[in-house]
Design an enzyme around this catalytic site. Structure first.
Site, short mmCIF file in Angstrom:
data_model
loop_
_atom_site.label_atom_id
_atom_site.label_comp_id
_atom_site.label_asym_id
_atom_site.label_seq_id
_atom_site.Cartn_x
_atom_site.Cartn_y
_atom_site.Cartn_z
N LYS A 1 16.43 7.20 0.48
CA LYS A 1 16.74 7.67 1.83
C LYS A 1 18.23 7.97 1.95
CE LYS A 1 14.18 5.59 4.95
NZ LYS A 1 13.81 4.38 5.71
N ARG B 1 18.50 1.01 8.45
CA ARG B 1 17.26 1.47 7.81
C ARG B 1 17.17 1.02 6.37
NH1 ARG B 1 17.36 7.86 8.36
NH2 ARG B 1 15.08 7.59 8.35
N GLY C 1 7.09 2.95 5.14
CA GLY C 1 6.70 1.99 6.16
C GLY C 1 6.58 0.55 5.70
N MET D 1 8.94 -1.49 4.41
CA MET D 1 10.06 -2.37 4.72
C MET D 1 10.53 -2.13 6.14
SD MET D 1 12.03 -2.39 1.13
CE MET D 1 12.16 -0.64 1.12
N ARG E 1 12.39 13.67 1.46
CA ARG E 1 12.02 13.09 0.17
C ARG E 1 10.94 13.96 -0.43
NH1 ARG E 1 9.33 8.01 3.15
NH2 ARG E 1 7.69 9.14 4.22
N HIS F 1 1.97 6.68 8.83
CA HIS F 1 2.10 5.96 7.58
C HIS F 1 0.74 5.78 6.91
CE1 HIS F 1 6.27 5.37 7.51
NE2 HIS F 1 6.36 4.50 8.50
N SER G 1 -9.91 4.27 -36.80
CA SER G 1 -9.97 4.46 -35.36
C SER G 1 -9.76 3.10 -34.72
CB SER G 1 -11.33 5.04 -34.96
OG SER G 1 -11.39 5.14 -33.56
N CYS H 1 -10.19 4.92 -30.03
CA CYS H 1 -11.32 5.07 -29.13
C CYS H 1 -11.31 3.82 -28.28
CB CYS H 1 -12.62 5.25 -29.88
SG CYS H 1 -12.97 3.89 -30.99
N TYR I 1 -5.02 11.35 -32.79
CA TYR I 1 -5.79 11.71 -31.59
C TYR I 1 -6.12 10.49 -30.76
CZ TYR I 1 -9.97 9.95 -33.96
OH TYR I 1 -10.88 9.15 -34.58
#
Ligand code: ADP
Ligand code: MG
Ligand code: MG
Length: 899
Positions: free
Chosen positions: A37, A107, A116, A118, A351, A467, A783, A851, A871
């Site tokens: 911010k 802020r 929202g 904090m 933002r 929010h 594998s 895998c 892979y």
């Protein structure tokens, strides 16, 4: 163009860094120190976009205070007072003074935005001294007294922990006493009286006077914002979004501008593109004569931004120009907060906007086409964790039902679940695995725990930029907001819409894409991969190094996997073919066989069935490799459960029925008993079983070879890889390979044909990873079966752990993440690394794959890329995600190498 998403998240801890910076000194480059911010407001100031003046206390100061148990770094308070003095000088105002009073907001603002979660305090500096002056200046005593009562309310709640209801009850009592409905109908005198009541109530709850000195209030407010980093909802949000707990928040002190100074004032929120769909269109909301909190908290349902053109045409035009400018500057879609004070526009925040996955793809693609981003930059704009959202099902378009009500389509996707009216119930039931939809008048940030586990969120109040909507979109949760037709009785736990009344536990369906709400459960259909997505995944293919295969056990899955871009099959499990109802009897005959002949007869029945499965798969994957894993699970998995079978025998005994049936049942029971193991996961399975009963792998190998030859004869091009599971010792693989090679040779000789094939092994036991060099002597490929490697490497049984201690471990940060969903980098990941290194030490071009579920997890894919696997293999639906994540892994690696 400045790239914000690449900024690192940790603040430099060098001695040079100061604890406080004026906004005019900051820039986006200082985001780790100033928080998102603060850095963005500073950046806007640098660009000449109108923002209120102020200063920022750094995240480093917050971290230091946290490290010292809350005690502030030396000199911080002096520094804040000096910065305040400079601000007073620049604005020509004094905090809380009786003349020209300065009012500020305090802020929170972390490096990674947590909308929202904090705390923020507005209107600080209003006091018994300054309230009159403020009223005169605005020509509205009512405005000043309203600001005062809002301040006490916010300050009391956030800083002094006075329960919110204390003030709300007093406000409600005042309204009912004056016979009015709206806050806005209360007069200046009413509000003045309310301020006095609020002060008295605060004293009662604090056990001391509410401090009246604005400087003391400022000191306590900064401290409260520091501490809000540690509040429970912020913690829950960080956990859900994988944000580290030790970053801390910055604190921004900024001059107040007032959107509530009459009908030429307003406040609002806007996005430079539609964050739900990604469309380039005006998207936002505003409220005339209101303060910022009113929009984002979802208390009043605001008006669409387009309507601002009529009422505040100049400010509107300037806003639209600013939107365009900021989007170009950041090279990303922006989410902005603004306030108009008596016709003059101020930006309060910008933002990179949170967006749904499908919006992320559209925005990225459009921005490349608009020439704003390169393809690689566009890839970096998409959060891999969000990709999961694309796998969510949608409502079947053919449902033909009438909605019971309609609200705003705040976050797309379909949600089916039972209605619950509070976040705690949602959290409890959601964690127990129930599908629930959280229904609220409006959601507050404290509801975050419930939102995370709910299927979707439905609110009666609040707009597209509340929010609740922002958080839901970021998480890919369907959300319908501002459905004003809802009447919720949270105490009585009912929900009334027109003539329909629903109770807690009744099922509803939300369509977050249209805003429609249906009674009951509508049918859902699998997700569709759209064109933006395919285009961008195509760009990913140009970047990635890892190949992506799929896990598939039948022809249909193999076809689908190929459509999703799979480059082969990394794991074809053969046991699923055994489980099929039509085959199970033969499989059981094989297991129960008393003699070799009986077993061989049963196997001969199974062989053609397996063969036909393989034919389908080889056909679907013609030209691409298919790794077939020989039978893996223990045999008892194909038999009835021990207790069930014992009961069955007992029942037959009592019934005194057919003797032959009883004998068979007893025989089966005896066999079940014999095969039941204490610890089947570590028991007679995989290669162990195959070496005990070689006729089983022989049958499977015959089926594989015959299928391949058949497909070849039909013009196909099968690439066969045969894989042996659960190898721990090289001798196991040496023997298995002998059996496989002999069987293949026999088959080929009989057929008078040739067939190239390879033989490899799973690496899924720590011993196999450690002795990978010896094992590699007998393997053409490895594998890594990371599911079992996680179980055996950490020594936890997944089925027993996930419902029990593992979730506690994750909650209490004993482990960062569930190691079954994202690989344990340091432990199990190291086993993979060792396995690769030792395997390649004897066979440099050994083919290496993964895998298991980690093959589709973006974070794990990053590690596999780093280790240098050939892979990854994952479920067909995850293939596009893996392709994308594999590209990001390359870009991340490149960035690390450059640093
Ligand atoms: P959050 O992170 O919860 O959005 P903010 O710090 O952005 O908290 O503040 C909450 C609301 O207060 C926002 O709508 C914001 O625009 C408004 N606000 C904050 N500072 C000021 C200010 N100096 N003047 C006017 N409105 C402000
Ligand atoms: Mg904000
Ligand atoms: Mg396994």
């Amino acid at each position: 163009m400045t790239s914000t998403s690449n900024a690192s998240t940790t603040a430099p801890r060098d001695e040079e860094a100061r604890a406080i910076y004026d906004l005019s000194e900051g820039s986006i480059e200082m985001k780790p120190l100033l928080g998102g911010k603060g850095a963005n407001v500073a950046e806007m100031m640098r660009l000449g976009v109108p923002v209120p003046d102020g200063f920022t206390v750094t995240t480093a100061a917050c971290v230091e205070a946290m490290d010292k148990g809350g005690e502030w770094p030396e000199g911080l308070w002096d520094g804040i007072q000096e910065a305040l003095g400079r601000l007073e000088e620049r604005t020509g105002r004094k905090l809380g003074a009786a003349e020209n009073p300065l009012l500020v907001s305090v802020r929170s603002g972390a490096v990674i935005s947590m909308p929202g979660m904090m705390d923020t305090i507005l209107n600080l500096g209003i006091s018994d001294e300054s309230v009159e002056a403020l009223g005169k200046e605005a020509d509205s005593p009512r405005f000043a007294w309203d600001a005062y009562r809002r301040f006490i309310q916010m300050y009391g709640e956030v800083v002094e922990q006075v329960p919110a209801h204390v003030y709300e009850d007093a406000l409600a009592a005042m309204k009912s006493d004056r016979g009015v409905e709206q806050d806005t109908e209360l007069s200046a005198e009413d509000l003045q009286e309310l301020v006095q009541q609020f002060k008295d109530l605060s004293r009662e709850h604090m056990g001391e006077e509410l401090p009246t000195d604005p400087r003391e209030q400022l000191r306590r407010s900064v401290d409260a914002v520091f501490k809000s980093w540690l509040n429970p909802r912020a913690g829950v949000y960080r956990k859900a979004n994988g944000i580290p707990d030790d970053l801390g928040t910055a604190v921004n002190v900024m001059q107040m501008v007032f959107g509530n100074r009459g009908d030429t004032s307003a406040t609002g929120v806007c996005f430079t593109r539609n964050p739900a769909t990604g469309a380039k269109e005006l998207y936002g909301e505003f409220l005339l004569n209101a303060q910022g909190e009113d929009v984002v908290a979802g208390v009043r349902t605001p008006k669409p931004l387009a309507e601002m053109e009529q009422v505040l045409p100049d400010a509107f035009r300037e806003l639209v120009d600013t939107m365009k400018r900021l989007e170009e500057h950041y090279g990303d879609m922006q989410d902005m907060e603004f306030t108009v004070e008596e016709g003059k526009l101020y930006l309060l925040q910008t933002r990179n906007g949170k967006r749904t996955a499908s919006a992320a793809f559209k925005v990225a693609r459009d921005m490349v086409e608009e020439g704003v981003l390169t393809r690689e930059q566009a890839l970096r704009r998409i959060e891999p964790a969000q990709l999961d959202q694309l796998l969510h099902p949608a409502i079947d378009p053919e449902h033909g039902q009438e909605p019971i009500t309609k609200g705003l389509n705040a976050s797309p996707g379909a949600a089916v679940g039972e209605v619950v009216f509070d976040a705690e119930t949602a959290e409890r039931r959601g964690k127990a695995g129930d599908a629930v939809v959280l229904v609220r008048w409006e959601t507050s940030p404290d509801d975050i725990g419930g939102v995370i586990v709910a299927q979707g969120v439905l609110t009666a109040h609040g707009g597209m930029t509340s929010h609740a909507a922002v958080v839901a979109r970021g998480m890919g949760k369907p959300c319908v907001a501002g459905a004003s037709g809802l009447k919720i009785d949270a105490k009585g736990k009912t929900l009334t819409i027109g003539s329909t009344t629903l109770r807690e536990g009744d099922t509803i369906t939300l369509d977050g894409s249209t805003g429609e709400v249906y009674e009951g459960a509508l049918k859902l259909v699998p997700p569709q991969v759209n064109e933006d997505f395919s285009t961008i995944v195509g760009w990913a293919d140009e970047v990635r190094r890892l190949q992506v295969r799929a896990n598939a056990d039948n022809g249909d899955d193999a076809k689908r996997a190929r459509e999703f871009g799979a480059q082969g099959i990394g794991l074809c499990r053969t046991e699923h073919m055994f489980m099929d109802e039509s085959r199970l009897p033969a499989v059981r005959r094989m297991i129960l066989a008393e003699s070799d002949e009986e077993r061989e007869a049963a196997l001969a029945e199974i062989l053609p069935m397996q063969q036909s499965d393989f034919e389908e798969i080889f056909t679907a994957m013609s030209g691409l490799p298919v790794t077939v894993r020989l039978l893996d699970p223990p045999l008892h998995e194909f038999l009835p459960n021990l207790v069930d079978q014992a009961l069955h025998v007992q029942r037959l005994e009592l019934q005194d029925g057919d003797q032959r049936e009883l004998a068979e049942a007893r025989h089966l029971l005896a066999q079940v008993k014999k095969l039941t193991e204490q610890n089947p996961m570590l028991g007679t399975r995989g290669v162990r079983l195959a070496l005990m009963y070689p006729e089983i792998p022989q049958m499977q190998v015959r089926a594989i070879v015959r299928a391949a030859l058949k497909v070849k004869a039909d013009g196909g091009d099968p690439h066969v890889e045969i894989m042996v599971p659960l190898v721990a010792f090289d001798e196991e693989l040496r023997r298995m390979r002998e059996i496989i090679d002999e069987t293949v040779a026999e088959e080929l000789e009989q057929a008078g044909q040739e067939l190239p094939y390879t033989v490899g092994t799973m690496i899924e036991l720590p011993r196999a990873a450690l002795r990978a060099d010896e094992i590699a002597e007998h393997a053409d490929f490895f594998s890594f079966g990371t599911n079992d490697l996680t179980q055996t490497g950490i020594g936890i049984s997944r089925d027993d752990a996930e419902g029990a201690f593992l979730s506690l471990y994750v909650d209490q940060d004993i482990v960062k993440r569930n190691p079954f969903s994202s690989i344990d980098r340091d432990g199990v990941g190291d086993l993979v690394r060792i396995g690769c290194e030792r395997g390649r030490s004897v066979k440099p071009d050994l083919k290496l794959g993964v895998c298991g579920e980690h093959g589709g997890d973006p974070a794990s894919i990053g590690l596999f890329n780093e280790i240098g696997l050939t892979y990854v293999s994952c479920s067909p639906y995850r293939v596009p995600i893996a392709r994308f994540a594999a590209a990001l892994a390359v870009l991340d690696q490149r960035e690390r190498d450059e640093q």
